[in-house]
Design a protein around this motif. Structure first.
Motif, PDB file in Angstrom:
ATOM      1  N   SER A 228      -4.028  -8.967  -9.364  1.00  0.00           N
ATOM      2  CA  SER A 228      -3.405  -8.918  -7.729  1.00  0.00           C
ATOM      3  C   SER A 228      -2.444  -7.942  -7.691  1.00  0.00           C
ATOM      4  O   SER A 228      -2.584  -7.011  -6.705  1.00  0.00           O
ATOM      5  N   ALA A 229      -1.581  -7.846  -8.481  1.00  0.00           N
ATOM      6  CA  ALA A 229      -0.410  -6.834  -8.332  1.00  0.00           C
ATOM      7  C   ALA A 229      -0.836  -5.515  -8.564  1.00  0.00           C
ATOM      8  O   ALA A 229      -0.514  -4.605  -8.003  1.00  0.00           O
ATOM      9  N   ARG A 230      -1.955  -5.322  -9.360  1.00  0.00           N
ATOM     10  CA  ARG A 230      -2.358  -3.918  -9.479  1.00  0.00           C
ATOM     11  C   ARG A 230      -3.528  -3.552  -8.641  1.00  0.00           C
ATOM     12  O   ARG A 230      -3.901  -2.465  -8.670  1.00  0.00           O
ATOM     13  N   ASP A 231      -3.801  -4.345  -7.713  1.00  0.00           N
ATOM     14  CA  ASP A 231      -4.997  -4.170  -6.508  1.00  0.00           C
ATOM     15  C   ASP A 231      -4.226  -3.130  -5.629  1.00  0.00           C
ATOM     16  O   ASP A 231      -3.723  -3.234  -4.625  1.00  0.00           O
ATOM     17  N   ARG A 232      -4.667  -1.931  -5.764  1.00  0.00           N
ATOM     18  CA  ARG A 232      -4.202  -0.650  -5.077  1.00  0.00           C
ATOM     19  C   ARG A 232      -4.777  -0.786  -3.478  1.00  0.00           C
ATOM     20  O   ARG A 232      -4.014  -0.155  -2.687  1.00  0.00           O
ATOM     21  N   SER A 233      -5.808  -1.654  -3.077  1.00  0.00           N
ATOM     22  CA  SER A 233      -6.442  -1.559  -1.871  1.00  0.00           C
ATOM     23  C   SER A 233      -5.088  -2.323  -0.877  1.00  0.00           C
ATOM     24  O   SER A 233      -4.878  -2.097   0.028  1.00  0.00           O
ATOM     25  N   ALA A 234      -4.553  -3.068  -1.465  1.00  0.00           N
ATOM     26  CA  ALA A 234      -3.403  -3.885  -0.836  1.00  0.00           C
ATOM     27  C   ALA A 234      -3.542  -4.713   0.411  1.00  0.00           C
ATOM     28  O   ALA A 234      -2.791  -5.399   0.886  1.00  0.00           O
ATOM     29  N   ILE A 235      -4.999  -4.712   0.590  1.00  0.00           N
ATOM     30  CA  ILE A 235      -5.524  -5.746   1.771  1.00  0.00           C
ATOM     31  C   ILE A 235      -5.393  -7.191   1.269  1.00  0.00           C
ATOM     32  O   ILE A 235      -5.160  -7.857   2.219  1.00  0.00           O
TER      33      ILE A 235
ATOM     34  N   LEU B 284       0.924  -1.130  -0.107  1.00  0.00           N
ATOM     35  CA  LEU B 284      -0.011  -0.083  -0.041  1.00  0.00           C
ATOM     36  C   LEU B 284       0.755   1.301  -0.070  1.00  0.00           C
ATOM     37  O   LEU B 284       0.416   2.350  -0.594  1.00  0.00           O
ATOM     38  N   ALA B 285       1.878   1.217   0.939  1.00  0.00           N
ATOM     39  CA  ALA B 285       2.578   2.354   0.930  1.00  0.00           C
ATOM     40  C   ALA B 285       3.586   2.582  -0.267  1.00  0.00           C
ATOM     41  O   ALA B 285       3.818   3.893  -0.453  1.00  0.00           O
TER      42      ALA B 285
ATOM     43  N   ALA C 272      -6.467  11.589  -7.093  1.00  0.00           N
ATOM     44  CA  ALA C 272      -7.647  11.047  -7.839  1.00  0.00           C
ATOM     45  C   ALA C 272      -8.454  10.545  -6.750  1.00  0.00           C
ATOM     46  O   ALA C 272      -8.045  10.030  -5.511  1.00  0.00           O
ATOM     47  N   LEU C 273      -9.888  10.551  -7.004  1.00  0.00           N
ATOM     48  CA  LEU C 273     -10.888   9.991  -6.135  1.00  0.00           C
ATOM     49  C   LEU C 273     -11.471   8.586  -6.917  1.00  0.00           C
ATOM     50  O   LEU C 273     -11.283   8.622  -8.097  1.00  0.00           O
ATOM     51  N   PRO C 274     -12.224   7.937  -6.103  1.00  0.00           N
ATOM     52  CA  PRO C 274     -13.001   6.918  -6.873  1.00  0.00           C
ATOM     53  C   PRO C 274     -13.754   7.470  -8.010  1.00  0.00           C
ATOM     54  O   PRO C 274     -14.140   8.707  -7.947  1.00  0.00           O
TER      55      PRO C 274
ATOM     56  N   GLN D  98      -0.626   9.879  -5.363  1.00  0.00           N
ATOM     57  CA  GLN D  98      -1.596  10.620  -6.327  1.00  0.00           C
ATOM     58  C   GLN D  98      -2.709   9.863  -6.844  1.00  0.00           C
ATOM     59  O   GLN D  98      -3.764  10.483  -7.355  1.00  0.00           O
ATOM     60  N   ASN D  99      -2.474   8.679  -7.119  1.00  0.00           N
ATOM     61  CA  ASN D  99      -3.334   7.592  -8.092  1.00  0.00           C
ATOM     62  C   ASN D  99      -3.997   6.714  -6.974  1.00  0.00           C
ATOM     63  O   ASN D  99      -4.650   5.857  -7.497  1.00  0.00           O
ATOM     64  N   ASN D 100      -3.568   6.649  -5.649  1.00  0.00           N
ATOM     65  CA  ASN D 100      -4.054   5.727  -5.000  1.00  0.00           C
ATOM     66  C   ASN D 100      -5.144   6.347  -3.664  1.00  0.00           C
ATOM     67  O   ASN D 100      -4.737   6.556  -2.708  1.00  0.00           O
ATOM     68  N   TYR D 101      -6.419   6.241  -3.732  1.00  0.00           N
ATOM     69  CA  TYR D 101      -7.326   6.879  -2.762  1.00  0.00           C
ATOM     70  C   TYR D 101      -7.482   5.795  -1.486  1.00  0.00           C
ATOM     71  O   TYR D 101      -7.796   6.295  -0.603  1.00  0.00           O
ATOM     72  N   PHE D 102      -7.025   4.431  -1.884  1.00  0.00           N
ATOM     73  CA  PHE D 102      -7.118   3.851  -0.613  1.00  0.00           C
ATOM     74  C   PHE D 102      -5.868   4.109   0.194  1.00  0.00           C
ATOM     75  O   PHE D 102      -6.294   3.854   1.499  1.00  0.00           O
TER      76      PHE D 102
END
Length: 227
Positions: free
Chosen positions: A208-215, A74-75, A101-103, A81-85
């Motif tokens: 999976s690699a592109r999943d910005r939530s990272a959870i 996540l970090a 960016a926003l959703p 700038q591109n990760n609202y999560f």
């Protein structure tokens, strides 16, 4: 440590530096390791016991290592700038207009499109298995399961996939996330059902690699085979 400090980063290198110097050392503290070894400690993050058990299969077998790896993604893996999560996690808010960016559904430029198409959305509060049971065979082309399967029993998974398989059109797609990295279906859902689907392994790893939530540990795509 104030996680919001990372919001001052101007580059991925700055984000990496903040993680390595400020956040990563926290996961080496004995108190945190002890606390996260207890399932109740993650209730506040919305992680029930069944999902805790899936999560801990990653890393070195300790929850502290899993959480550290997920926070590192996540970090460090995506520009702020591109990760609202990341904004939600570190700044505890969404960015203000012009900050980042926003959703898509919150972006002002999309408001008119959403307003003009809202009548195309039908909301059903129902058990998905029962809902699909009322659908015609081959009538559904997309299924989004989020991470709900993580806490389903084998019987529930088989009942769900029996209805998904019955109602799925040729080339239908199913997407879902899992706390652990691998798909949870093999070995739990009947081969007679899974054999009717192709697991898109390369695409799933890319998503999976592109999943910005990272959870989550894994993002999975299954595609219905032709009869």
């Amino acid at each position: 440590v104030d996680p919001a400090g990372i919001m001052q980063a101007k580059s991925l290198a700055d984000q990496r530096r903040f993680f390595d110097e400020e956040l990563a050392p926290v996961f080496e503290k004995p108190l945190l390791k002890w606390a996260t070894s207890r399932k109740a400690s993650l209730f506040g993050l919305g992680i029930p016991p069944a999902q805790y058990d899936s999560l801990i299969t990653s890393g070195d077998g300790t929850m502290a290592s899993v959480l550290k790896a997920r926070l590192e993604k996540l970090a460090c893996d995506f520009p702020l700038q591109n990760n609202y999560f990341a904004w939600q996690a570190f700044a505890r808010r969404y960015p203000n207009p012009g900050e980042a960016a926003l959703p898509a559904y919150l972006e002002k430029r999309n408001y008119k499109t959403i307003r003009n198409n809202v009548d195309r959305v039908a909301i059903r509060h129902a058990n998905l298995i029962e809902f699909l049971a009322g659908k015609d065979a081959g009538s559904v082309d997309r299924f989004v399961l989020l991470d709900a399967q993580d806490w389903m029993t084998d019987d529930q998974l088989n009942a769900l996939w029996a209805e998904i398989t019955r109602t799925a059109s040729t080339d239908a797609r199913v997407i879902f996330r899992t706390a652990a990295e691998p798909s949870l279906l093999p070995g739990r859902v009947s081969n007679s059902l899974l054999d009717q689907w192709n697991y898109a392994d390369a695409a799933s790893r890319e998503f999976s690699a592109r999943d910005r939530s990272a959870i989550y540990g894994g993002f999975h795509l299954y595609v219905k085979q032709a009869a």
